[in-house]
Design an enzyme around this catalytic site. Structure first.
Site, short mmCIF file in Angstrom:
data_model
loop_
_atom_site.label_atom_id
_atom_site.label_comp_id
_atom_site.label_asym_id
_atom_site.label_seq_id
_atom_site.Cartn_x
_atom_site.Cartn_y
_atom_site.Cartn_z
N GLY A 169 6.99 -17.08 12.64
CA GLY A 169 7.63 -18.04 11.77
C GLY A 169 8.59 -17.56 10.72
O GLY A 169 9.31 -18.37 10.13
N PRO A 205 5.75 -12.73 15.85
CA PRO A 205 7.13 -13.11 15.54
C PRO A 205 8.01 -13.21 16.79
O PRO A 205 7.86 -12.43 17.73
CB PRO A 205 7.61 -11.96 14.66
CG PRO A 205 6.82 -10.78 15.15
CD PRO A 205 5.48 -11.31 15.56
N GLY A 206 8.90 -14.17 16.80
CA GLY A 206 9.88 -14.28 17.88
C GLY A 206 11.27 -14.12 17.29
O GLY A 206 11.93 -13.09 17.44
N CYS A 244 30.01 -32.49 29.58
CA CYS A 244 30.46 -33.87 29.60
C CYS A 244 29.58 -34.72 28.70
O CYS A 244 28.76 -35.51 29.16
CB CYS A 244 30.43 -34.37 31.04
SG CYS A 244 31.49 -35.77 31.24
N GLU A 245 29.73 -34.49 27.42
CA GLU A 245 28.90 -35.17 26.43
C GLU A 245 29.61 -35.02 25.08
O GLU A 245 29.90 -33.88 24.67
CB GLU A 245 27.52 -34.48 26.41
CG GLU A 245 26.57 -35.12 25.50
CD GLU A 245 25.19 -35.37 26.14
OE1 GLU A 245 25.04 -35.28 27.38
OE2 GLU A 245 24.29 -35.64 25.37
N TYR A 281 16.00 -18.34 21.05
CA TYR A 281 16.04 -19.76 21.42
C TYR A 281 17.42 -20.22 21.89
O TYR A 281 17.81 -21.37 21.66
CB TYR A 281 15.53 -20.62 20.26
CG TYR A 281 14.13 -20.23 19.82
CD1 TYR A 281 13.04 -20.44 20.65
CD2 TYR A 281 13.91 -19.61 18.59
CE1 TYR A 281 11.77 -20.06 20.27
CE2 TYR A 281 12.63 -19.22 18.20
CZ TYR A 281 11.56 -19.45 19.04
OH TYR A 281 10.30 -19.07 18.66
N1 LLP Z 1 3.55 -18.37 17.84
C1 LLP Z 1 3.46 -19.66 18.18
C2 LLP Z 1 2.18 -20.23 18.51
C3 LLP Z 1 4.61 -20.46 18.19
O1 LLP Z 1 4.54 -21.74 18.50
C4 LLP Z 1 5.87 -19.88 17.86
C5 LLP Z 1 7.10 -20.67 17.90
C6 LLP Z 1 5.92 -18.50 17.54
C7 LLP Z 1 4.72 -17.79 17.53
C8 LLP Z 1 7.18 -17.78 17.20
O2 LLP Z 1 7.78 -18.31 16.07
P1 LLP Z 1 9.08 -17.61 15.43
O3 LLP Z 1 8.67 -16.27 14.86
O4 LLP Z 1 10.08 -17.44 16.51
O5 LLP Z 1 9.53 -18.56 14.39
N2 LLP Z 1 13.10 -23.92 19.50
C9 LLP Z 1 13.03 -23.82 18.06
C10 LLP Z 1 11.92 -22.92 17.62
C11 LLP Z 1 10.57 -23.35 18.14
C12 LLP Z 1 9.47 -22.42 17.73
C13 LLP Z 1 8.22 -22.77 18.43
N3 LLP Z 1 7.11 -21.90 18.17
C14 LLP Z 1 14.37 -23.35 17.54
O6 LLP Z 1 15.29 -23.14 18.33
O7 LLP Z 1 14.57 -23.20 16.32
#
Ligand code: LLP
Length: 431
Positions: A245, A288-289, A357-358, A386
């Site tokens: 997050g 983290p992602g 096309c949008e 993402y």
């Molecule tokens: N763990 C869980 C259970 C999650 O649901 C998520 C993200 C993460 C870890 C990783 O979170 P991060 O560190 O990346 O914030 N598509 C959206 C983001 C959706 C995130 C969903 N869950 C966007 O493009 O902003």
């Protein structure tokens, strides 16, 4: 953490480079749209987590949240940096099982995992983050096939964090996880089943978060339950998974916390709570992602058409758009843009639109760039998270290639799709 990748430079002629490779050269050789990842930035982001943790809280693990951007090569890189992996679907799990990552370092999330997906995970020794009672029942049934489950329970944290603020609610209506009232029943079911092993609790409070405070509140909430489960059910919570997050910069004015500052704050709080309550310090997991991969990635496009609409607007049309980056349309996400070759010409205001096309396929309604010409390449920063992961084949677009650059070397992580790929699943039905 910056908007641009660590190795991004612009030379005296105005040409941009990442990982020692000219972006113009990449555009010409690999065509556009093209996703480019900087290996140096990915490794540095991983180490910001792992080094802070080895300093403040060695009994810990970092799982890369694969949903942000996943392919086999990238998992191998994360594995090389000592990270584990969080997957959320059969497809992500399958990808992970084809990589060098040890299945015991993989954790499987999701609110509606199928029995087949669960079976594949258990057959390979992947840990399960259980979301609901049906899933628990499915795991019990799979136990009868001799498949054992290592389980973390996903808890609705009752904290909802957004970029700049957060709320604590009595009853959040999130689709993910168990309510706190369920925890004793869930842990009792696990305890009563020999094939299930309780490892710990998981919670995730949101994404692109700039405040550390909600994470500190999360620690308090989780520890309340750790104590309760111990007292009521007699099970020890060996692991706490605090989810992901932490936000990143998309625009220079964005001000996310530095990763080590976040890690220090959270681990200090955990040590304090454990000391105060006389509890054993659990193993900590972070997931983290975005903060691992987001600013390591850029996308480059080629300008095909420039359309001036009276004195109102000048559109620059690029060869990608909502199919390779749906975030501006889905979340009104903003990005930083530059020309791959800064000509030094006078700046003008442009809207950058995709080719789909949008009418909503607009990457940005307003950005200042040196005068743009047809054939110029535009670079968009912080597209590592993402973007590819959420890309589609809308209008039967081919998904772009993804390359990893480092010290002048270019590796193709994902090849560009071809039109043959677009019809690969079509059956030849004729009438
Ligand atoms: N763990 C869980 C259970 C999650 O649901 C998520 C993200 C993460 C870890 C990783 O979170 P991060 O560190 O990346 O914030 N598509 C959206 C983001 C959706 C995130 C969903 N869950 C966007 O493009 O902003």
């Amino acid at each position: 953490m910056k908007v641009v990748p660590d190795s991004y430079i612009v030379d005296e002629k105005g040409d941009a480079y990442i990982g020692g490779v000219s972006l113009k050269h990449l555009a010409e050789k690999h065509h556009t749209p093209l996703y480019i990842l900087d290996e140096q930035t990915i490794r540095r982001n991983c180490r910001l987590y792992t080094e802070a943790l080895s300093r403040y809280y060695p009994n810990s693990k970092v799982l890369y949240a694969g949903k942000a951007n996943l392919n086999v090569g990238l998992i191998n890189l994360m594995n090389h940096e000592g990270l584990g992996l969080d997957v959320v679907s059969g497809g992500e799990l399958y990808t992970a099982l084809k990589s060098q990552m040890e299945p015991r370092s993989i954790y499987f999330h999701g609110n509606n995992k199928s029995v087949e997906e669960l079976r594949l995970a258990l057959q390979n020794g992947v840990s399960i983050v259980v979301d609901n009672y049906q899933e628990l029942q499915n795991l019990v049934a799979l136990g009868k096939e001799g498949l054992r489950s290592k389980i973390l329970i996903r808890l609705k944290p009752e904290i909802e964090a957004h970029t700049h603020d957060y709320i604590k609610t009595g009853q959040i209506d999130s689709k993910f996880g168990f309510d706190k009232e369920d925890l004793i029943r869930v842990t009792s079911i696990i305890k009563a089943n020999d094939s299930l092993k309780y490892i710990g609790l998981h919670a995730h409070i949101g994404s692109q978060i700039f405040d550390i405070e909600p994470f500190l509140d999360l620690v308090d909430i989780l520890f309340e339950h750790v104590g309760h489960i111990q007292k009521e059910v007699g099970l020890e919570t060996a692991v706490l998974n605090l989810g992901g997050g932490i936000g990143i910069q998309y625009m220079t004015e964005d001000d996310p916390p530095e990763i080590p500052v976040y890690i220090e704050a959270v681990t200090t709080k955990i040590k304090r709570v454990c000391a105060l309550k006389g509890m054993t310090e659990p193993q900590l997991i972070f997931e983290p992602g975005r903060s691992v991969i987001g600013n390591a990635g850029v996308t480059i496009y080629t300008v095909g058409t420039i359309k001036e609409i009276h004195d109102i607007k000048t559109y620059v049309f690029v060869d990608g758009g909502m199919a390779d980056n749906p975030r501006p349309m889905m979340y009104q996400a903003e990005y930083t843009y530059a020309l791959v070759r800064d000509t030094g010409k006078e700046k003008k205001v442009y809207a950058i639109a995709g080719k789909f096309c949008e009418s909503g396929d607009i990457l940005t309604h307003s950005v200042e760039l040196p005068e743009v010409e047809v054939g110029d390449h535009i670079v968009v920063f912080a597209t590592g998270a993402y973007n590819y992961a959420m890309a589609s084949n809308y209008n039967r677009a081919v998904k772009p290639a993804m390359v990893l650059v480092n010290k002048g070397d270019v590796k193709i992580l994902v090849r560009r799709e071809k039109w043959e790929d677009v019809i690969a699943c079509d059956q030849e039905i004729t009438f």
